[in-house]
Design an enzyme around this catalytic site. Structure first.
Site, PDB file in Angstrom:
ATOM      1  N   ASP A  11     -31.161 -74.249  43.701  1.00 25.44           N
ATOM      2  CA  ASP A  11     -32.082 -74.914  44.627  1.00 25.44           C
ATOM      3  C   ASP A  11     -31.516 -74.809  46.042  1.00 25.44           C
ATOM      4  O   ASP A  11     -30.592 -75.530  46.408  1.00 25.44           O
ATOM      5  CB  ASP A  11     -32.269 -76.383  44.221  1.00 25.44           C
ATOM      6  CG  ASP A  11     -33.240 -77.128  45.127  1.00 25.44           C
ATOM      7  OD1 ASP A  11     -33.712 -76.532  46.121  1.00 25.44           O
ATOM      8  OD2 ASP A  11     -33.520 -78.307  44.856  1.00 25.44           O
TER       9      ASP A  11
ATOM     10  N   HIS B 135     -18.613 -58.467  38.509  1.00 23.25           N
ATOM     11  CA  HIS B 135     -18.034 -59.269  37.432  1.00 23.25           C
ATOM     12  C   HIS B 135     -16.512 -59.311  37.537  1.00 23.25           C
ATOM     13  O   HIS B 135     -15.870 -60.221  36.991  1.00 23.25           O
ATOM     14  CB  HIS B 135     -18.464 -58.684  36.081  1.00 23.25           C
ATOM     15  CG  HIS B 135     -18.456 -59.652  34.951  1.00 23.25           C
ATOM     16  ND1 HIS B 135     -17.596 -60.728  34.876  1.00 23.25           N
ATOM     17  CD2 HIS B 135     -19.212 -59.710  33.815  1.00 23.25           C
ATOM     18  CE1 HIS B 135     -17.812 -61.394  33.754  1.00 23.25           C
ATOM     19  NE2 HIS B 135     -18.795 -60.805  33.098  1.00 23.25           N
TER      20      HIS B 135
END
Length: 416
Positions: free
Chosen positions: A350, A127
């Site tokens: 995807d 992060h």
């Protein structure tokens, strides 16, 4: 911020890819993307005043692990909600220290092939390098590069961390109660940490969200509230009521992230900035006011906190951290809501084998004072109907009470 010194684990499941070379495609695309996103291939070290910097040396890079399982995806159960049982599908080093980020690979990926031909991608991204928007930008570039068999980065990645340096001299203009250490004299934290809580997920339809917003809007007059304002307020009230927090005069905090990219104008952040550019909004209320007052009052508290994250507030945050750098996470009287519904997680991920069946976190129980709003996914376009998953942690004894409070917000309307 100390809250960013963590790895964020996420999981992506895919049906039978029909190709044996999944790991080869992912590896080659990742290698290509790491050229423009080169900081991910370095390591972190501390400098003066506890600040971090990325450095580069031999034998670094990111970690990509390949694993195989004799199980099928169907053996994993419900793949539409987070599940702590998936922990082994995300790689951790043996005896790894909790919250360790120094001298660690900044991206850790595990690809697991299942007997049915499906596979999972378990990611841990540091992060410190990026917020949610930045992580989705990186993942989008990786997926597009794999799908198109050619390096594809749009927008062009931008580092430019110097824009977020503190002023000289620092000028703190707000109290920043989101970072204050508060001695927890309430029963809230004890109830969640003494006995391991359970993770509960609720599907919330677009119609329920819209009705909740209309219900609140009719009570707040000229103030315009968002769906998030109403949902966050409803979750917060229901959670505190279910936990039966005492004493009633104890002051609680609700925190949530606000994207600062559009708020920073002097100078502005460039398109493609993938670092941490979020401010922490904080609403406060006594237990009594929260549980006995109307939902509309709580919604206005959330709205006020959200709107308070201005450019001046973000600059003040940077200066506050420069002067009073927090060294530990503070949980006193706090619920943190993380809104992942803003991200196009299913479209982004995807890699050429279609949308994932599931995209999201795995286990909230290690941080039981965090609630996550997730988009509803699936094999088709079902997330486009606006259904939201609300995932939250509760002691077993409080689960039924929370369900009753959250799913039935007045006598006439029940959560579908």
């Amino acid at each position: 911020m100390i809250g960013a010194r963590v790895f964020t684990p996420t999981m992506y499941f895919y049906r039978d890819a029909g190709k044996p070379a999944v790991i080869k495609v992912l590896k080659e695309a990742l290698a290509s993307v790491l050229v423009p996103y080169y900081p991910f291939s370095g390591r972190l070290r501390e400098t003066e005043n506890g600040k971090l910097e990325v450095f580069f040396g031999p034998n670094q890079g990111v970690l990509l692990v390949e694993a195989r399982s004799e199980m099928t995806l169907d053996n994993l159960g419900d793949l539409s909600v987070p599940n702590p049982a998936w922990t082994n599908l995300v790689y951790s080093f043996p005896n790894e220290e909790q919250y360790k980020v120094i001298d660690m690979p900044l991206l850790i990926a595990q690809v697991t092939r299942f007997r049915c031909g499906g596979f999972s991608l378990g990611l841990r991204i540091c992060h410190c390098l990026c917020d949610g928007v930045g992580a989705m930008q990186f993942l989008s570039a990786w997926a597009a590069t794999a799908r198109l068999s050619s390096l594809t980065v749009n927008p062009k990645p931008c580092w430019d961390r110097e824009i977020l340096r503190p002023r000289d001299p620092p000028l703190v203009q707000h109290p920043h109660i989101e970072f204050k250490r508060i001695d927890d004299g309430s029963s809230l934290t004890r109830s969640l940490w003494v006995v391991k809580p359970v993770q509960k997920c609720y599907r919330v339809s677009r119609e329920y969200q819209a009705h909740l917003k209309r219900l609140v809007q009719s009570s707040v007059g000229n103030f315009s509230c968002t769906t998030f304002d109403a949902m966050a307020a409803h979750v917060w009230r229901s959670w505190v009521k279910a936990l039966d927090v005492r004493p009633l005069d104890y002051e609680l905090r609700l925190t949530f992230s606000v994207n600062g990219r559009s708020r920073l104008t002097n100078p502005p952040l460039k398109q493609g900035f993938y670092g941490n550019a979020v401010g922490v909004a904080c609403a406060t209320s006594t237990v009594s006011s929260l549980v006995n007052g109307p939902l509309s009052d709580t919604t206005l508290l959330v709205r006020k906190a959200r709107l308070s994250v201005s450019e001046a507030y973000l600059r003040s945050t940077i200066d506050y951290i420069q002067l009073h750098r927090p060294t530990r996470l503070e949980f006193g009287g706090k619920l943190t809501i993380t809104q992942w519904t803003r991200f196009s997680m299913y479209e982004t991920a995807d890699f050429g084998w279609g949308r994932p069946i599931y995209a999201g976190p795995i286990d909230l129980t290690p941080t039981p004072q965090v609630c996550v709003f997730l988009p509803q996914g699936g094999d088709d376009d079902s997330d486009s109907d606006g259904t939201m998953l609300v995932c939250i942690c509760l002691p077993e004894a409080a689960c039924h009470r929370f369900t009753d409070l959250f799913c039935l917000f007045d006598s006439d309307h029940q959560l579908p």
